[in-house]
Design an enzyme around this catalytic site. Structure first.
Site, PDB file in Angstrom:
ATOM      1  N   CYS B 101       0.853  -1.197   0.000  1.00  0.00           N
ATOM      2  CA  CYS B 101       0.000   0.000   0.000  1.00  0.00           C
ATOM      3  C   CYS B 101       0.881   1.236   0.000  1.00  0.00           C
ATOM      4  O   CYS B 101       0.626   2.218  -0.696  1.00  0.00           O
ATOM      5  CB  CYS B 101      -0.891   0.034   1.246  1.00  0.00           C
ATOM      6  N   CYS B 139      -7.304  -2.182  -5.393  1.00  0.00           N
ATOM      7  CA  CYS B 139      -5.851  -1.986  -5.322  1.00  0.00           C
ATOM      8  C   CYS B 139      -5.125  -3.324  -5.292  1.00  0.00           C
ATOM      9  O   CYS B 139      -4.132  -3.514  -5.989  1.00  0.00           O
ATOM     10  CB  CYS B 139      -5.484  -1.199  -4.069  1.00  0.00           C
ATOM     11  N   CYS B 202     -35.000  -2.390  10.346  1.00  0.00           N
ATOM     12  CA  CYS B 202     -33.969  -1.626  11.059  1.00  0.00           C
ATOM     13  C   CYS B 202     -34.643  -0.547  11.905  1.00  0.00           C
ATOM     14  O   CYS B 202     -34.279  -0.314  13.060  1.00  0.00           O
ATOM     15  CB  CYS B 202     -33.017  -0.943  10.072  1.00  0.00           C
ATOM     16  N   CYS B 205     -36.239  -1.024  15.652  1.00  0.00           N
ATOM     17  CA  CYS B 205     -35.348  -0.926  16.814  1.00  0.00           C
ATOM     18  C   CYS B 205     -34.629   0.425  16.863  1.00  0.00           C
ATOM     19  O   CYS B 205     -34.606   1.079  17.892  1.00  0.00           O
ATOM     20  CB  CYS B 205     -34.302  -2.037  16.787  1.00  0.00           C
ATOM     21  N   HIS B 206     -34.013   0.800  15.747  1.00  0.00           N
ATOM     22  CA  HIS B 206     -33.015   1.870  15.805  1.00  0.00           C
ATOM     23  C   HIS B 206     -33.574   3.263  15.536  1.00  0.00           C
ATOM     24  O   HIS B 206     -32.874   4.255  15.735  1.00  0.00           O
ATOM     25  CB  HIS B 206     -31.864   1.549  14.849  1.00  0.00           C
ATOM     26  N   ARG B 243     -21.965  -6.581  11.034  1.00  0.00           N
ATOM     27  CA  ARG B 243     -22.963  -6.109  12.019  1.00  0.00           C
ATOM     28  C   ARG B 243     -24.370  -6.156  11.405  1.00  0.00           C
ATOM     29  O   ARG B 243     -25.323  -6.583  12.048  1.00  0.00           O
ATOM     30  CB  ARG B 243     -22.601  -4.703  12.469  1.00  0.00           C
ATOM     31  N   CYS B 247     -27.606  -8.277  12.823  1.00  0.00           N
ATOM     32  CA  CYS B 247     -28.914  -7.668  13.111  1.00  0.00           C
ATOM     33  C   CYS B 247     -30.030  -8.384  12.345  1.00  0.00           C
ATOM     34  O   CYS B 247     -31.070  -8.708  12.919  1.00  0.00           O
ATOM     35  CB  CYS B 247     -28.910  -6.198  12.709  1.00  0.00           C
TER      36      CYS B 247
END
Lengths: 138, 286, 109
Positions: B101, B139, B202, B205-206, B243, B247
């Protein structure tokens, strides 16, 4: 007998399991304390144990001990499959008889600290830590 | 009907828990300053395109004092272990071209500042929305001649954390207009679509229940400005798509795959809901 | 040797003679407890760091015996006296016999 992790956790977790396997966890806390103190009487005071009231996850629970003048402090987690956590032995270059670390707790339980003072006496402190068992695995 | 009964249930359990354990809950007004120098915006006015929230809050504001403190100093933040691993990998040549890199990009501090704040973004050449993972693998495959990393693999999670570090404290500013609009609309649709046996979106809950409890979990707004994030639960970095997958699985649904177009679209939409919060990645959560 | 073990320590570069300073240490290590099972139901053997020692100019600051209840990536914070300039030496002992070392100098001015 076969002693599984699940079984061990259950012992830590509750009285129901304790009636099946009588006082397994508690006996070993006593053993660990006896091994450290040689059976000496435990006093109080001069030892501060700092723990969270609620731990959001039992995997990484910050704890601190502070015992001015102590030679060593032993930490125990009374509800873990094995109660031993660590023992801090303070050397001559210690700037204070205090230390912090991060520990694992299998569930809600008492964290116990025993300090060996320089006069050979022992003091005890303990805090209950509630461990959150969340529903969101992620 | 379903929504209101769900709200009632969540509300009740929240009340029960709050009565049970009192203090130790985080205060939304706590200030997050990392290393005594990077001041984070953890609470601000919601962007216009977030219709049903007036204030957006970082997930940090929902955590206990102890969890919050892990993130306030880089030495205390265990995520930095993995950032260090990525730094080693950044400087290691791999693949048929013999490049690292660093061969093209120097240090992450020189070349990557600000990138995390605008991710994901429209890639004109590819004609689609790209995330950091896609840029990293582009890359690797096309410039280094190395194998692509798995989307949620350890080196990828670590590398995206390293690339995020120089952007910490900068406001999230994801573009949702122009060619990215269609992807954003798709993400928004997914955000409000109920999935699984539990029929939860989603938003249930959020958005509807953030700051309430679902059993013992203190629900946040599900902001992703701290990702990849170190979780105390698994003691490693966790990717955004990882994540999301967790969920969606918790709704008892078949989940989309990490790296899928659906999750990229959802990521763009969720990221845009955090426009104005600071980049915190790599954050620490429970 | 456990994979990817890397010690790190945070010690101020300088202090005044007689100061008490705070030291933080963190070492990347899985701390496999011996309580977990793999997907086939076999117990994953215990593999932890079982002792951590910090010395200053050859004299002990703290010596910690550690059990599997110490979290992954063990972290310690403690205080040390700095009566003079010198070197802190940090040593971690692994179950498998590996020893990880780190040193940090401090000047007194």
């Amino acid at each position: 007998m076969e002693f599984t992790r699940r079984g061990a956790l259950a012992v830590g977790a509750g009285a129901v399991a304790a009636s099946v396997l009588p006082s397994f966890a508690f006996a070993s806390v006593d053993d660990a304390v006896a091994a450290f103190t040689g059976g000496a009487e435990l006093g109080e005071g001069g030892l501060t144990l700092t723990t969270p009231e609620i731990a959001e996850n039992g995997n990484t629970v910050p704890v601190s001990v502070d015992a001015p003048g102590a030679e060593a402090v032993m930490l125990l987690a009374a509800g873990n499959p094995s109660p031993d956590v660590c023992t801090f032995n303070f050397g001559p270059m210690a700037g204070a008889q205090s230390a912090s670390t991060r520990i694992r707790l299998a569930g809600t339980q008492d964290v116990v600290a025993i300090a060996k003072m320089s006069d050979g006496s022992f003091v005890r402190a303990s805090n209950e830590v509630k461990v959150t068992i969340g529903g969101c695995g992620g | 009907m379903k929504t209101s009964s769900l709200r009632k249930t969540l509300g009740l359990s929240a009340a029960a828990l709050a009565m049970g354990c009192g203090a130790a809950l985080a205060d939304a007004d706590d200030n997050l300053v990392v290393n005594g120098e990077i001041e984070m915006v953890t609470q601000t006015e919601a962007p216009e395109h977030v219709e049903y929230l007036s204030t957006i809050r970082s997930g940090w504001t929902y955590r206990s004092d102890e969890t919050q403190q892990f993130q306030m100093d880089d030495f205390d933040n265990p995520a930095m272990i993995f950032v260090d691993e990525a730094r080693a990998s950044w400087n290691t040549a791999e693949g048929s071209e013999g490049k690292s890199c660093a061969s093209c990009h120097g240090t992450p501090e020189e070349s990557m500042k600000g990138l995390r704040a605008v991710m994901p973004k429209w890639n004109e050449e590819a004609g689609e929305v790209w995330t950091l993972e896609k840029y990293v693998n582009d890359c690797r495959e096309n410039r280094m001649g190395a194998d692509a990393w798995g989307w949620t693999s350890t080196p990828m999670r670590n590398m995206t954390a390293l690339i995020s570090v120089p952007s910490r404290g900068m406001p999230v500013n994801v573009a949702i207009d122009g060619p990215a609009r269609e992807t954003w609309e798709r993400g928004k649709e997914l955000y409000y679509t109920r999935t699984g046996q539990l029929e939860l979106s989603c938003a249930n809950c959020h958005e509807d229940n953030h700051d309430n409890f679902i059993r013992a979990d203190h629900l946040s707004q599900g902001q992703i400005n701290g990702f990849p994030t170190y979780r105390l639960k698994n003691a490693r970095l966790n990717s955004i798509h990882g994540r999301f997958k967790g969920c969606v699985r918790d709704t008892r649904a078949e989940t989309f795959s990490p790296g899928s177009d659906d999750f990229v679209a959802l990521q763009l939409y969720v990221a845009s809901r955090g426009n104005g919060l600071s980049v915190e990645a790599p954050a620490v959560r429970n | 040797m456990a994979k990817g073990v890397r010690p790190r320590v945070k010690v101020p570069g300088s202090a005044s003679a007689g100061d008490v300073i705070t030291i933080k240490t963190l070492i990347s290590h899985p701390m496999e407890s011996g309580q977990r099972k793999d997907s086939d139901g076999n117990v994953i053997p215990r593999s932890i760091i079982n002792r951590f020692v910090c010395d200053f100019n050859g004299e002990n600051v703290i010596d910690v015996t550690m059990e599997p209840a110490i979290s992954t990536n063990p972290y310690f914070e403690f205080q040390a006296m700095v009566p003079e300039g010198g070197e802190f030496k940090f040593t971690w002992y692994d179950d498998d016999g590996s020893v990880y070392e780190e040193a940090k100098s401090i000047s007194v001015g």
